[in-house]
Design an enzyme around this catalytic site. Structure first.
Site, PDB file in Angstrom:
ATOM      1  N   GLY A 115      -0.831   0.186   3.522  1.00  0.00           N
ATOM      2  CA  GLY A 115      -1.636   0.921   2.544  1.00  0.00           C
ATOM      3  C   GLY A 115      -2.970   0.234   2.318  1.00  0.00           C
ATOM      4  O   GLY A 115      -4.011   0.877   2.141  1.00  0.00           O
ATOM      5  N   TYR A 142      -3.621  -0.258  -8.392  1.00  0.00           N
ATOM      6  CA  TYR A 142      -3.332  -1.105  -7.232  1.00  0.00           C
ATOM      7  C   TYR A 142      -3.620  -0.327  -5.953  1.00  0.00           C
ATOM      8  O   TYR A 142      -3.064   0.750  -5.735  1.00  0.00           O
ATOM      9  CB  TYR A 142      -1.869  -1.565  -7.221  1.00  0.00           C
ATOM     10  N   ASP A 245      -4.509   8.015  -3.639  1.00  0.00           N
ATOM     11  CA  ASP A 245      -3.694   7.002  -2.973  1.00  0.00           C
ATOM     12  C   ASP A 245      -2.218   7.391  -3.133  1.00  0.00           C
ATOM     13  O   ASP A 245      -1.614   7.184  -4.180  1.00  0.00           O
ATOM     14  CB  ASP A 245      -3.999   5.649  -3.628  1.00  0.00           C
ATOM     15  N   GLU A 246      -1.679   7.967  -2.050  1.00  0.00           N
ATOM     16  CA  GLU A 246      -0.275   8.421  -2.071  1.00  0.00           C
ATOM     17  C   GLU A 246       0.655   7.366  -1.463  1.00  0.00           C
ATOM     18  O   GLU A 246       1.819   7.660  -1.157  1.00  0.00           O
ATOM     19  CB  GLU A 246      -0.147   9.726  -1.259  1.00  0.00           C
ATOM     20  N   VAL A 247       0.124   6.164  -1.270  1.00  0.00           N
ATOM     21  CA  VAL A 247       0.872   5.141  -0.533  1.00  0.00           C
ATOM     22  C   VAL A 247       2.282   4.951  -1.096  1.00  0.00           C
ATOM     23  O   VAL A 247       3.252   4.905  -0.354  1.00  0.00           O
ATOM     24  CB  VAL A 247       0.086   3.808  -0.540  1.00  0.00           C
ATOM     25  N   LYS A 248       2.371   4.869  -2.413  1.00  0.00           N
ATOM     26  CA  LYS A 248       3.682   4.552  -2.995  1.00  0.00           C
ATOM     27  C   LYS A 248       4.400   5.763  -3.576  1.00  0.00           C
ATOM     28  O   LYS A 248       5.617   5.880  -3.463  1.00  0.00           O
ATOM     29  CB  LYS A 248       3.491   3.500  -4.082  1.00  0.00           C
ATOM     30  N   THR A 302      -5.968  -3.971  16.710  1.00  0.00           N
ATOM     31  CA  THR A 302      -5.502  -3.767  18.085  1.00  0.00           C
ATOM     32  C   THR A 302      -4.281  -2.857  18.181  1.00  0.00           C
ATOM     33  O   THR A 302      -4.207  -1.967  19.025  1.00  0.00           O
ATOM     34  CB  THR A 302      -5.171  -5.129  18.735  1.00  0.00           C
TER      35      THR A 302
HETATM   36  C1  LIG Z   1      -0.547   2.681  -4.711  1.00  0.00           C
HETATM   37  C2  LIG Z   1      -0.594   1.623  -3.669  1.00  0.00           C
HETATM   38  N1  LIG Z   1      -1.604   1.601  -2.795  1.00  0.00           N
HETATM   39  C3  LIG Z   1      -1.687   0.677  -1.823  1.00  0.00           C
HETATM   40  C4  LIG Z   1      -0.750  -0.319  -1.717  1.00  0.00           C
HETATM   41  C5  LIG Z   1      -0.875  -1.337  -0.643  1.00  0.00           C
HETATM   42  O1  LIG Z   1       0.065  -1.118   0.335  1.00  0.00           O
HETATM   43  P1  LIG Z   1       0.508  -2.297   1.320  1.00  0.00           P
HETATM   44  O2  LIG Z   1       1.122  -3.358   0.487  1.00  0.00           O
HETATM   45  O3  LIG Z   1       1.475  -1.641   2.239  1.00  0.00           O
HETATM   46  O4  LIG Z   1      -0.686  -2.759   2.037  1.00  0.00           O
HETATM   47  C6  LIG Z   1       0.325  -0.353  -2.611  1.00  0.00           C
HETATM   48  C7  LIG Z   1       1.332  -1.414  -2.523  1.00  0.00           C
HETATM   49  O5  LIG Z   1       2.112  -1.645  -3.408  1.00  0.00           O
HETATM   50  C8  LIG Z   1       0.407   0.640  -3.619  1.00  0.00           C
HETATM   51  O6  LIG Z   1       1.400   0.644  -4.502  1.00  0.00           O
END
Ligand SMILES: Cc1ncc(COP(=O)(O)O)c(C=O)c1O
Length: 443
Positions: A115, A142, A245-248, A302
């Protein structure tokens, strides 16, 4: 608690070999394997997983379709990355993700490993493409642990990390702790946040605003309905790119495929991580072509787009649809929350239980009159839960982040509620010593 000799031996080796700079520890856990919603410690004890490795293992451990995709890709290796050659799964992953992610206009997909890099690239590309420097993110937000993504993450800044010099931190409305008083403090907080953002964007020098659809690491704060819609309107009014940011919280966790759909918006940019790789390192940003299609060679890793990760990413998307994971998460979340709300009735220290699907936050407080966050109790509750057989962490200092695998079944949910109830009661009754938790600073 007694740790098995085998687990202790591994923990001792870890202390001597692995850099502390990348540790975030809550209890002495050493894991050997996993299956479904369960992890097996070194030494054989089974633990119910209520974290999913911070959501990365959201389809559970050892999902057969994920294993199949991984093995298929590993058996016919097509190099190790997408920088200087294309292969069917890297291109296919990008095409699948474009179809899977609501959006308008001509778009492209960046793929990376975490993320952090997806968000970092978005910030850099937005600056480059717009010629504007300023970024807006949120207090308690975050977005990553390296580079620009780290420098705009208030969780890190508050802990002493250097902030980006061109950052504005806006206030995320928190329905449990509204930052504005009045007859309707929640509505007033939303209005105040939007007014604050409107003032900043009006200055004309902001390239991008990035928001989490649920502020997870900051304390599982679910914004009031309408906040994201108002945010989008404000960004559109000023011609500022809105990145979500949909990462989590994305990919079915919140009871909808994309967490931004809770408010029915369509962001300009969406970033993915964690579950998109089914436990492997894979991330992605979907963004307008004019933002991320150039300059060539300006964001190189890479092994980005490597065949195994992208094959798995494609399978994760297929599985989310085929197994109707968002619906399952919504249904399971209701059962989980009703169990936790029962606990809350009798507990003097559970201040709030909030959720969208299986994105659940439980706020620990010193007492329900003042609702003062109880950070010390949170450290002891997660430790006690571990002793009793569950893996759960806290965020925002005092909020249990309950994010089990999205395939968790009813029996496991009931067991989880039972363990959490006992852990909270035991920790509040002083059954966990200060010495026991002293080595685990958490965050
Ligand atoms: C909302 C959000 N974005 C980005 C990240 C960063 O992801 P990563 O730790 O996989 O790099 C996180 C990690 O907790 C997160 O909760």
């Amino acid at each position: 608690m007694t740790i098995s000799p085998q687990a202790q031996a591994l923990l001792d080796r870890d202390a001597k070999a692995v850099a502390g700079i990348e540790k975030l520890r809550f209890f002495p856990i050493a894991i050997e394997k996993g299956k479904g919603s369960w992890l097996t410690e070194v030494g054989g004890r089974k633990l119910l997983d209520l974290s999913s490795t911070w959501t990365a293992c959201g389809l559970g451990h050892g999902h057969p379709k994920i294993i199949e995709a991984m093995v298929r890709a590993a058996q016919s290796p097509a190099g190790a990355g997408g920088l200087s050659a294309v292969h069917p799964d890297s291109v296919g992953f990008a095409e699948d993700l474009l179809a899977f992610t609501p959006g308008e206009g001509e778009r492209r997909v960046y793929f990376g490993h975490s993320g952090t890099d997806a968000n970092d690239v978005v910030f850099r590309a937005a600056r480059q493409a717009t010629g504007k420097k300023r970024i807006v993110t949120f207090k308690l937000g975050y977005h990553g642990g390296l580079g620009v993504a780290m420098k705009v993450s208030d969780v890190h800044i508050a802990a002493g990390a250097e902030a980006d010099p061109d950052l504005f931190l806006a206030t995320y409305p928190n329905p449990f702790r509204p930052h504005v008083a009045g007859d309707d403090p929640i509505a007033a907080s939303v209005a105040a946040s939007i007014a604050e953002i409107d003032r900043e964007l009006a200055k004309g020098d902001v390239c991008c605003l990035m928001a989490e659809p649920i502020l997870s690491d900051g304390g599982m704060i679910i914004p009031p309905k309408g906040f994201l819609t108002a945010l989008q309107a404000t960004c559109r009014k000023h011609g500022v790119l809105l990145a979500v940011d949909e990462v989590k919280m994305g990919l079915g966790r919140a009871g909808v495929m994309h967490a931004f759909q809770l408010d029915g918006i369509v962001p300009d940019i969406v970033t993915f991580g964690k579950l998109i790789g089914g436990g492997l390192p894979l991330s992605a940003a979907v963004a307008p072509a004019w933002v991320i299609d150039g300059p060539a060679a300006s964001a190189l890793l890479t092994t980005a787009g490597n065949p195994i990760c992208t094959a798995v990413g494609r399978q994760v998307m297929r599985t989310l649809v085929e197994e109707d994971i968002p619906q399952r998460s919504a249904r399971a979340g209701k059962r989980f929350v009703s169990g936790l709300k029962e606990l809350m009735k009798d507990s003097p220290v559970i201040g709030d239980v909030r959720a969208e699907g299986l994105a659940i936050g439980l706020e620990l407080v010193t007492d329900k009159e003042s609702n003062t966050p109880d950070r010390a109790l949170a450290t002891k509750v997660v430790y006690r839960a571990f002793e009793l057989g569950a893996v759960v962490h806290y965020v925002g200092g005092n909020v249990l982040e309950i994010t089990p695998p999205l395939i968790i079944n009813d029996e496991e949910i009931d067991l989880a509620v039972d363990i959490l109830g006992k852990a909270i009661a035991d920790a509040a009754a002083g059954k966990v010593s200060d010495e026991a938790v002293a080595p685990y600073a958490g965050w």
